[in-house]
Enzyme design. Sequence first.
Site, PDB file in Angstrom:
ATOM      1  N   GLY A 189       0.816  -1.204   0.000  1.00  0.00           N
ATOM      2  CA  GLY A 189       0.000   0.000   0.000  1.00  0.00           C
ATOM      3  C   GLY A 189       0.851   1.257   0.000  1.00  0.00           C
ATOM      4  O   GLY A 189       2.021   1.208  -0.393  1.00  0.00           O
TER       5      GLY A 189
ATOM      6  N   LEU B 169       0.525   3.626  -2.031  1.00  0.00           N
ATOM      7  CA  LEU B 169       0.899   3.519  -3.445  1.00  0.00           C
ATOM      8  C   LEU B 169       1.346   4.860  -4.024  1.00  0.00           C
ATOM      9  O   LEU B 169       0.795   5.905  -3.702  1.00  0.00           O
ATOM     10  CB  LEU B 169      -0.295   2.969  -4.234  1.00  0.00           C
ATOM     11  CG  LEU B 169      -0.802   1.605  -3.747  1.00  0.00           C
ATOM     12  CD1 LEU B 169      -2.032   1.167  -4.541  1.00  0.00           C
ATOM     13  CD2 LEU B 169       0.291   0.547  -3.814  1.00  0.00           C
TER      14      LEU B 169
ATOM     15  N   ASP C  59       3.823   6.631  -7.660  1.00  0.00           N
ATOM     16  CA  ASP C  59       4.047   6.478  -9.101  1.00  0.00           C
ATOM     17  C   ASP C  59       4.868   5.236  -9.448  1.00  0.00           C
ATOM     18  O   ASP C  59       4.728   4.686 -10.543  1.00  0.00           O
ATOM     19  CB  ASP C  59       4.776   7.711  -9.657  1.00  0.00           C
ATOM     20  CG  ASP C  59       3.868   8.933  -9.698  1.00  0.00           C
ATOM     21  OD1 ASP C  59       2.665   8.784  -9.396  1.00  0.00           O
ATOM     22  OD2 ASP C  59       4.368  10.016 -10.027  1.00  0.00           O
TER      23      ASP C  59
ATOM     24  N   HIS D 270       4.634   2.293  -7.955  1.00  0.00           N
ATOM     25  CA  HIS D 270       3.644   1.212  -8.058  1.00  0.00           C
ATOM     26  C   HIS D 270       2.799   1.351  -9.324  1.00  0.00           C
ATOM     27  O   HIS D 270       2.473   0.350  -9.976  1.00  0.00           O
ATOM     28  CB  HIS D 270       2.715   1.234  -6.834  1.00  0.00           C
ATOM     29  CG  HIS D 270       3.414   1.021  -5.527  1.00  0.00           C
ATOM     30  ND1 HIS D 270       3.585   2.024  -4.602  1.00  0.00           N
ATOM     31  CD2 HIS D 270       3.987  -0.079  -4.984  1.00  0.00           C
ATOM     32  CE1 HIS D 270       4.227   1.557  -3.541  1.00  0.00           C
ATOM     33  NE2 HIS D 270       4.480   0.281  -3.743  1.00  0.00           N
TER      34      HIS D 270
ATOM     35  N   LYS E 162      14.107  -1.024  -7.546  1.00  0.00           N
ATOM     36  CA  LYS E 162      14.674  -0.289  -6.412  1.00  0.00           C
ATOM     37  C   LYS E 162      15.078  -1.255  -5.313  1.00  0.00           C
ATOM     38  O   LYS E 162      16.145  -1.131  -4.729  1.00  0.00           O
ATOM     39  CB  LYS E 162      13.682   0.745  -5.863  1.00  0.00           C
ATOM     40  CG  LYS E 162      14.307   1.571  -4.726  1.00  0.00           C
ATOM     41  CD  LYS E 162      13.511   2.812  -4.396  1.00  0.00           C
ATOM     42  CE  LYS E 162      12.356   2.516  -3.482  1.00  0.00           C
ATOM     43  NZ  LYS E 162      12.786   2.134  -2.107  1.00  0.00           N
TER      44      LYS E 162
ATOM     45  N   LYS F 280      11.296   7.097  -5.999  1.00  0.00           N
ATOM     46  CA  LYS F 280       9.997   7.139  -5.321  1.00  0.00           C
ATOM     47  C   LYS F 280       9.937   6.017  -4.299  1.00  0.00           C
ATOM     48  O   LYS F 280      10.384   4.896  -4.550  1.00  0.00           O
ATOM     49  CB  LYS F 280       8.872   6.963  -6.337  1.00  0.00           C
ATOM     50  CG  LYS F 280       8.880   8.059  -7.407  1.00  0.00           C
ATOM     51  CD  LYS F 280       7.531   8.719  -7.552  1.00  0.00           C
ATOM     52  CE  LYS F 280       7.589   9.784  -8.652  1.00  0.00           C
ATOM     53  NZ  LYS F 280       6.427  10.646  -8.642  1.00  0.00           N
ATOM     54  N   SER F 281       9.406   6.317  -3.125  1.00  0.00           N
ATOM     55  CA  SER F 281       9.302   5.332  -2.051  1.00  0.00           C
ATOM     56  C   SER F 281       8.223   5.740  -1.072  1.00  0.00           C
ATOM     57  O   SER F 281       8.040   6.925  -0.798  1.00  0.00           O
ATOM     58  CB  SER F 281      10.643   5.215  -1.310  1.00  0.00           C
ATOM     59  OG  SER F 281      10.467   4.541  -0.083  1.00  0.00           O
TER      60      SER F 281
ATOM     61  N   ARG G 292       8.418   5.403   1.902  1.00  0.00           N
ATOM     62  CA  ARG G 292       9.075   5.899   3.112  1.00  0.00           C
ATOM     63  C   ARG G 292       9.616   7.329   2.951  1.00  0.00           C
ATOM     64  O   ARG G 292      10.112   7.910   3.925  1.00  0.00           O
ATOM     65  CB  ARG G 292      10.193   4.939   3.543  1.00  0.00           C
ATOM     66  CG  ARG G 292       9.647   3.622   4.101  1.00  0.00           C
ATOM     67  CD  ARG G 292      10.738   2.753   4.712  1.00  0.00           C
ATOM     68  NE  ARG G 292      10.186   1.628   5.448  1.00  0.00           N
ATOM     69  CZ  ARG G 292      10.149   0.359   5.003  1.00  0.00           C
ATOM     70  NH1 ARG G 292      10.630   0.063   3.823  1.00  0.00           N
ATOM     71  NH2 ARG G 292       9.640  -0.605   5.762  1.00  0.00           N
TER      72      ARG G 292
END
Lengths: 283, 283
Positions: free
Chosen positions: A32, A34, A36, A38, A149, A184-185, A187
């Site tokens: 989840g 979510l 870009d 994903h 990643k 992108k993450s 976290r």
Amino acid sequence: MTKRITSIKEMTAIANKHLQAGESIGFVPTMGALHDGHATLMKAAKQDNTVTVVSVFVNPLQFGPNEDFDAYPRDIDKDEALVKGIGIDYLFHPSAEEMYPKQDITLTVGRLASVLEGAKRPGHFDGVVTVVNKLFNIIKPTRAYFGRKDAQQLAIIEAMVEDFNQDIEIRGIDIVREADGLAKSSRNIYLTEAERLEAVALYNSLQLAKDLIDGGERDTAVIEEEITRYITSYSSGTVEEAAVYQYPELIKVDTLEGRCFISLAVKFSKARLIDNIIIGGTK
Amino acid sequence: MTKRITSIKEMTAIANKHLQAGESIGFVPTMGALHDGHATLMKAAKQDNTVTVVSVFVNPLQFGPNEDFDAYPRDIDKDEALVKGIGIDYLFHPSAEEMYPKQDITLTVGRLASVLEGAKRPGHFDGVVTVVNKLFNIIKPTRAYFGRKDAQQLAIIEAMVEDFNQDIEIRGIDIVREADGLAKSSRNIYLTEAERLEAVALYNSLQLAKDLIDGGERDTAVIEEEITRYITSYSSGTVEEAAVYQYPELIKVDTLEGRCFISLAVKFSKARLIDNIIIGGTK
């Protein structure tokens, strides 16, 4: 129209129905939050397959006792909106009780989990392969999509599918980055505003490494040193790992040769970010 | 006509072909040295399914360093003749190299392997579930058949299928016995002529226990003592285990209640035999 499924039994019945109709199933497992990255996996799944399934499940088994399981961002309605927007057919969102009424038998990763993230997070990859193996059996995908990643995760999932003869094609998808280069993450939201600006140092240090390699540098100790020096100079982050490994064997190398990746893990005040770059060969 | 398959890729392609045609697959995994016990499993598989597969693979992972891996009886042509006689469609007989080109990731059984055979044979059930999980992924059975003689194995396979959400029905088949009551086993050939005659003591001791229970005995210590006394009196075997456990939980009980089984393991000069009887409840 995306259909939300919470029952394992229902999910498998749906998968069987589609497979018996000769359709292919594309699957994107997620925790989840979510973004870009994903979305790129989902679009690839949609392009390649008749039917698509995205799972959202924050897997307790892959978090250590001092990690961010409770704090991990959860917003299923926002996730569902994104999934719907892409036109995914099924959103599989089981509870922890549904997934783990008991689990006396577990998967254990050997050497591949003894380095990199696995060395820092004991048991993490055992939890990852256990949940992914279960999800593969529930959803029966033709193809499953993972981001590059998490390079070690991708290598370990590929090994699991080989070691357990799961009849599934694993597709690795390139890292999706912000405009400034930050990977992108989910976290990234843990970064302070100042750290968010500094965090581009990860990407920039990998580009610097690439330039060194293009210029002929083959000594991985030199490359690692330059990366660490760069990140330490241009950010407040602490470099926990900057190392060159063979891919997908995950063996540390002294001299760059063949297909390798440079792996980075940098700790900010609350966020621990990872990034990597593949050098040599293609997949 | 039985077709012999040695390639994993070919076996999975065949399974996919049958499943896509809407056919069911019945599977009997074995280590060869096939006897009437196996034949009973095969006949059940044939009766319940469109297509049947028997595997013959002596799995190195489930033998300890001091166990009988090298000595384990192997005669694939004799096995094939038996399989053909029953009209099984496919005999899957891969090499160890085909099954284990590498195996960095393995399955580990928890509490269920900490008792009974699992306690005596460390790692044994990890090897069993690893190979059975792989075979299930290769052969994609609708139903798989296991003998009740290996009661702990059956309980652990059932747990594996639940824990990993494998979409497979596990069928336990009653123990097949010689005319005098000895449970059929590939390891019976290790018995000397004299031991073969004495070995009926296992079955007789279980019948004695059943009589005691029918007479009202509920104290499992008494039952275990009587079994041990009987076997020691009427054979040269050493009782390694005579104990009452809940099934399928495999929890040792002091007082007989609900569904239990009495488990026996007796060591003769070269053979170690197991047997059991289910008490109370049905499956």
